[in-house]
Design an enzyme around this catalytic site. Structure first.
Site, PDB file in Angstrom:
ATOM      1  CG  LEU A   1      -5.455 106.360  22.040  1.00 18.16           C
ATOM      2  CD1 LEU A   1      -5.756 107.697  22.742  1.00 18.16           C
ATOM      3  CD2 LEU A   1      -4.513 106.603  20.848  1.00 18.16           C
TER       4      LEU A   1
ATOM      5  CB  SER B   1     -19.044 113.089   6.975  1.00 19.13           C
ATOM      6  OG  SER B   1     -19.285 113.480   5.641  1.00 19.13           O
TER       7      SER B   1
ATOM      8  CD  GLU C   1     -11.317 126.278  24.650  1.00 20.96           C
ATOM      9  OE1 GLU C   1     -11.407 127.036  23.668  1.00 20.96           O
ATOM     10  OE2 GLU C   1     -11.617 126.630  25.807  1.00 20.96           O
TER      11      GLU C   1
ATOM     12  CD1 TRP D   1     -23.350 108.249   2.848  1.00 19.67           C
ATOM     13  CD2 TRP D   1     -22.416 106.642   1.592  1.00 19.67           C
ATOM     14  NE1 TRP D   1     -23.144 107.144   3.653  1.00 19.67           N
ATOM     15  CE2 TRP D   1     -22.565 106.147   2.905  1.00 19.67           C
ATOM     16  CE3 TRP D   1     -21.852 105.809   0.621  1.00 19.67           C
ATOM     17  CZ2 TRP D   1     -22.176 104.862   3.274  1.00 19.67           C
ATOM     18  CZ3 TRP D   1     -21.459 104.526   0.992  1.00 19.67           C
ATOM     19  CH2 TRP D   1     -21.622 104.073   2.297  1.00 19.67           C
TER      20      TRP D   1
ATOM     21  CG  ASP E   1     -11.339 119.335   5.190  1.00 19.18           C
ATOM     22  OD1 ASP E   1     -11.479 118.520   4.255  1.00 19.18           O
ATOM     23  OD2 ASP E   1     -11.790 120.496   5.147  1.00 19.18           O
ATOM     24  N   GLY E   2      -8.571 118.060   4.028  1.00 21.50           N
ATOM     25  CA  GLY E   2      -7.503 118.553   3.146  1.00 21.50           C
ATOM     26  C   GLY E   2      -6.770 117.457   2.397  1.00 21.50           C
ATOM     27  CG  ASN E   3      -7.028 113.363   3.615  1.00 25.60           C
ATOM     28  OD1 ASN E   3      -6.160 113.880   4.292  1.00 25.60           O
ATOM     29  ND2 ASN E   3      -7.857 112.449   4.079  1.00 25.60           N
ATOM     30  N   GLY E   4      -7.795 115.617  -0.179  1.00 27.06           N
ATOM     31  CA  GLY E   4      -7.996 115.747  -1.623  1.00 27.06           C
ATOM     32  C   GLY E   4      -7.110 116.844  -2.186  1.00 27.06           C
TER      33      GLY E   4
ATOM     34  CG  MET F   1     -19.041 122.860  14.391  1.00 28.14           C
ATOM     35  SD  MET F   1     -17.474 122.327  15.118  1.00 28.14           S
ATOM     36  CE  MET F   1     -17.973 120.811  15.951  1.00 28.14           C
ATOM     37  CB  SER F   2     -18.243 119.429   8.354  1.00 18.86           C
ATOM     38  OG  SER F   2     -17.794 120.493   7.568  1.00 18.86           O
TER      39      SER F   2
ATOM     40  CG  HIS G   1      -9.068 110.100   0.833  1.00 16.12           C
ATOM     41  ND1 HIS G   1      -9.373 111.181   1.640  1.00 16.12           N
ATOM     42  CD2 HIS G   1      -9.901 110.197  -0.237  1.00 16.12           C
ATOM     43  CE1 HIS G   1     -10.343 111.883   1.082  1.00 16.12           C
ATOM     44  NE2 HIS G   1     -10.686 111.309  -0.058  1.00 16.12           N
TER      45      HIS G   1
END
Ligand code: FPP
Length: 233
Positions: A125, A59, A201, A63, A14-17, A189-190, A31
């Site tokens: 990974l 998410s 955690e 949209w 979160d926080g790109n914008g 939690m979105s 983004h």
């Protein structure tokens, strides 16, 4: 890293914008910077010995963003995998997707499915992109699947337990996340991995995702280790 590292780390990027806005850039440029950071976090996860890294990339609520931003977010995987897939192969990375792919534009769906297929035999990974993902949708589609099995008499109600439902989630075959990180300052939690995060955690940082990096990931892992120190022998 010495102490036990969480097998599965999940990140709400979160926080790109806001990162873009702060610099006089567009949200989409934020983004793009986030996608570059994702590459650093993948490297750092390999170095730390994390086994599964889930990244909340789109998410089911996203949209409702402006059409231009949604279009850009649909284009990003196409651009990203075109550039990065050969390197993913060299680094033995496995790509997984959690989410409803059917609703995506064909180009996006093809890029994502192709990355999954091409890396399926790798053993390093696991990078699990949560794309068009919603925690409630995840549980609902699992319930739909189970009800169908019951209706078709392929399963008896007495057989239904948490493990059966878990195996119907988008994240089937993956362990539950032990550490969930959210960047960008919000503490919600979105709709992310609601079932899977029941014992995780939770780590929140004010840092916008494009400024997140390897040392900050390590800091989050140390937080996890301190919380779980009594479990470490
Ligand atoms: C949330 O920040 C972030 C997203 C909605 C998208 C995250 C996507 C990436 C980092 C790249 C994905 C790339 C691939 C290849 C799958 P925000 O826009 O909500 O930030 P804000 O809270 O500042 O508005």
């Amino acid at each position: 890293m010495g102490k036990s590292v969480p097998k599965h780390v999940a990140i709400m990027m979160d926080g790109n914008g806001r990162w873009g806005k702060q610099r006089g850039l567009t949200r989409s440029e934020g983004h793009y910077a986030g996608a570059k950071t994702m590459e650093k976090i993948i490297d750092a996860s390999i170095d730390l010995g994390v086994e599964v890294l889930t990244l909340y990339a789109f998410s089911s609520e996203n949209w409702s963003r402006p059409m231009e931003e949604v279009n850009y977010l649909m284009h990003l995987p196409v651009k990203f995998f075109k550039q990065k897939l050969p390197e993913f192969q060299r680094r033995n990375i496995v790509v997984r997707i959690s989410g409803n792919l059917e609703a995506l534009p064909t180009r996006t769906k093809t890029a994502l499915k192709n990355a999954v297929n091409e890396t399926a035999d790798n053993t390093g990974l696991i990078v699990n992109f949560a794309f068009n993902y919603g925690g409630r949708d995840d549980i609902l589609q699992a319930v739909r699947h189970i009800v169908k099995e019951l209706q078709d008499e392929k399963m008896d109600l007495t057989q239904l337990n948490e493990q059966v439902l878990q195996q119907c989630l988008y994240t089937k075959e993956l362990p539950d996340p032990e550490l969930v990180i959210r960047t960008g300052g919000e503490k919600r939690m979105s709709n992310f991995l609601l079932w899977q995060s029941s014992s995780a955690e939770l780590y929140f940082t004010d840092v916008f995702f494009p400024d997140f990096d390897g040392p900050l990931l390590e800091k989050a892992v140390r937080f996890y280790q301190e919380k779980n120190s009594e479990l470490i022998v």
